[in-house]
Motif scaffolding. Structure first.
Motif, short mmCIF file in Angstrom:
data_model
loop_
_atom_site.label_atom_id
_atom_site.label_comp_id
_atom_site.label_asym_id
_atom_site.label_seq_id
_atom_site.Cartn_x
_atom_site.Cartn_y
_atom_site.Cartn_z
N SER A 98 4.02 -5.12 -5.89
CA SER A 98 4.12 -4.94 -4.44
C SER A 98 5.33 -5.71 -3.92
CB SER A 98 2.85 -5.46 -3.77
OG SER A 98 3.11 -5.72 -2.40
N SER A 138 0.84 -1.20 0.00
CA SER A 138 0.00 0.00 0.00
C SER A 138 0.88 1.25 0.00
CB SER A 138 -0.92 -0.01 1.22
OG SER A 138 -0.17 -0.30 2.38
N ASP A 139 2.08 1.12 0.59
CA ASP A 139 2.97 2.28 0.68
C ASP A 139 4.20 2.17 -0.20
OD1 ASP A 139 2.65 2.79 4.27
OD2 ASP A 139 1.50 3.55 2.58
#
Lengths: 166, 282
Positions: free
Chosen positions: B259, B232-233
């Motif tokens: 990811s 997500s980051d």
């Protein structure tokens, strides 16, 4: 003997984060810490030569801790701790640090000498290959150049290496 | 002497000072896992494998109760961040069923197969990776918090960036293990760091990423921090250069953004398979 810039940390984690960013001569750990007993931090700092370590432990843990941590260069002291005992430990730590610094300077000098020898050898090889000198001739040549030009053999050697690259 | 015999001899020798051997593998979600064995168990690990619970690992059907870890003797490495007195060695391990057959959950084996098929299709791939992760502080009890280590932004320096020493330690450890890094810097987000890994063949690069994640975790811990790789980051950038098997012809280049938290073996395997069907020749 005085220490300036004293920083405090309330946990091993905070201490590690502080050490990640700054350098210290002396780290005093009063165990147990909230996130670990403190011995791992003591060993980690001492092993990585990040500073002298004084580890203060409760009297009940003293013998075991002192024995285990001595091999990593950690000074262990038991609490309750008198002011004079604490200063004794600090003085010992400072002396240890001074000895460490002396050894480090010696080591740096030796490293320099090793580098010098490597560079001079490279230059000698060039003289032997390209100028068809023998090893003693190459050695003498570099020595004489250094004397005549009033510089170091390393500088002469670097000059020889550079001139071959052009 | 085979490689296995050489290693058995090395680890059981007192002079080598080997305390543990970590058999490392990756689960279905891409998480690095391991089992540590003492040197005297290594020979048994080579012949019989080390038992692990299949149920605890992946979405295995209930019939599969046990899987076995077999060390890959070509992947021996010392873990440089472990104590100097008493080495810890690491080997990647394959997951096998009781009968010795490679388990379908062994994603590393799946990538190895894809790479072989890729070669059979007349292609060779070189993969470079850039991995992002964020560093967070621990609380007084040593648990991860959501407070980033620093509040720097892209390519910042001290004091906005506090991670320079952390990145340096990571890169030096990797270098000791033979993994070259090409660049490292502070990322865009608070506490975020980025490291570029030198190109390598797909399986080797995937292994390097897993080793990298382990090194990051260890260095973070040494510095009172916790590393987070969640997608997500953070991103994982892969650059693939595909050439013909004789390396004379450039076939294609591709860049992917993924990811860092996923299973890198599965990911690369799928990429190779699709490139293979597109560009491969029989």
């Amino acid at each position: 003997m005085g220490f300036s810039l004293i920083t405090k940390a309330l946990s091993a984690g905070e201490a590690r984060r502080t050490l990640a960013v700054s350098e210290f001569d002396l780290i005093v750990i009063s165990g147990p810490l909230p996130d670990e007993p403190g011995d791992r931090l003591a060993v980690s700092v001492s092993e990585n030569l990040r500073g002298e370590v004084i580890f203060i432990v409760p009297e009940s843990d003293f013998t075991q801790a002192a024995e285990k941590l001595a091999q990593f260069g950690v000074i262990t002291v038991s609490k309750p701790l008198s002011r004079s005992m604490f200063w004794n430990a600090v003085t010992m730590a400072a002396a240890s640090r001074a000895r460490f610094n002396m050894m480090r300077r010696e080591n740096e000098k030796l490293q320099q000498k090793i580098e010098d020898i490597k560079i001079i050898d490279r230059a000698k090889c060039i003289l032997i290959d390209r100028m068809h000198m023998s090893e003693p001739e190459a050695h003498k040549y570099i020595e004489k150049q250094a004397m005549d030009l009033r510089t170091t053999r390393r500088d002469v050697a670097n000059g020889i290496i550079r001139s071959m690259q052009s | 002497m085979t490689k296995a015999e050489e290693i058995i001899r090395f680890v059981t020798d007192q002079e080598s000072d080997v305390k543990f051997i970590r058999l490392a593998f990756t689960d279905a979600d891409g998480v690095v896992k391991n089992v540590s064995i003492p040197p005297k168990r290594f020979e048994a690990a080579v012949t019989d494998g080390i038992r692990v619970s299949a149920q605890a690992l992946a979405d295995c059907p209930p019939e599969t109760s046990e899987l076995f870890l077999y060390p890959d003797c070509d992947t021996l490495a010392t873990l440089p961040w472990r104590p100097s007195h008493g080495r810890v060695l690491r080997m990647f391990a394959s997951l096998r069923e009781e009968n010795g057959a490679v388990s379908e959950y062994d994603t590393r084996a799946i990538l190895a197969e894809s790479e072989e098929a890729f070669g059979a299709a007349g292609l060779v791939a070189s993969v470079a990776a850039e991995v992002e992760f964020r560093l967070f502080k621990t609380d007084s009890e040593g648990r991860a918090t959501d407070i980033p280590f620093d509040f720097g932004t892209y390519l910042d320096v001290y004091p906005d960036d506090l991670g320079e020493n952390v990145r340096r330690d990571i890169c030096l450890y990797l270098q000791t293990m033979g993994i070259e890094t090409e660049a490292s810097y502070h990322g865009e987000k608070a506490g975020q760091n980025s490291v570029r890994l030198h190109p390598a063949a797909p399986l080797a690069l995937a292994d390097n990423i897993q080793t990298f994640k382990t090194a990051v975790g260890a260095v973070a811990g040494q510095n009172g921090l916790v590393a987070d790789f969640s997608g997500s980051d953070n991103a994982l950038y892969l650059s693939l250069d595909v050439t013909s098997a004789d390396m004379l012809e450039e076939v294609t280049s591709a860049r992917y953004e993924e990811s860092p938290a996923g299973n890198i073996y599965t990911l690369l395997s799928k990429l190779l398979d699709s490139l293979s069907s597109r560009y491969g020749r029989e």
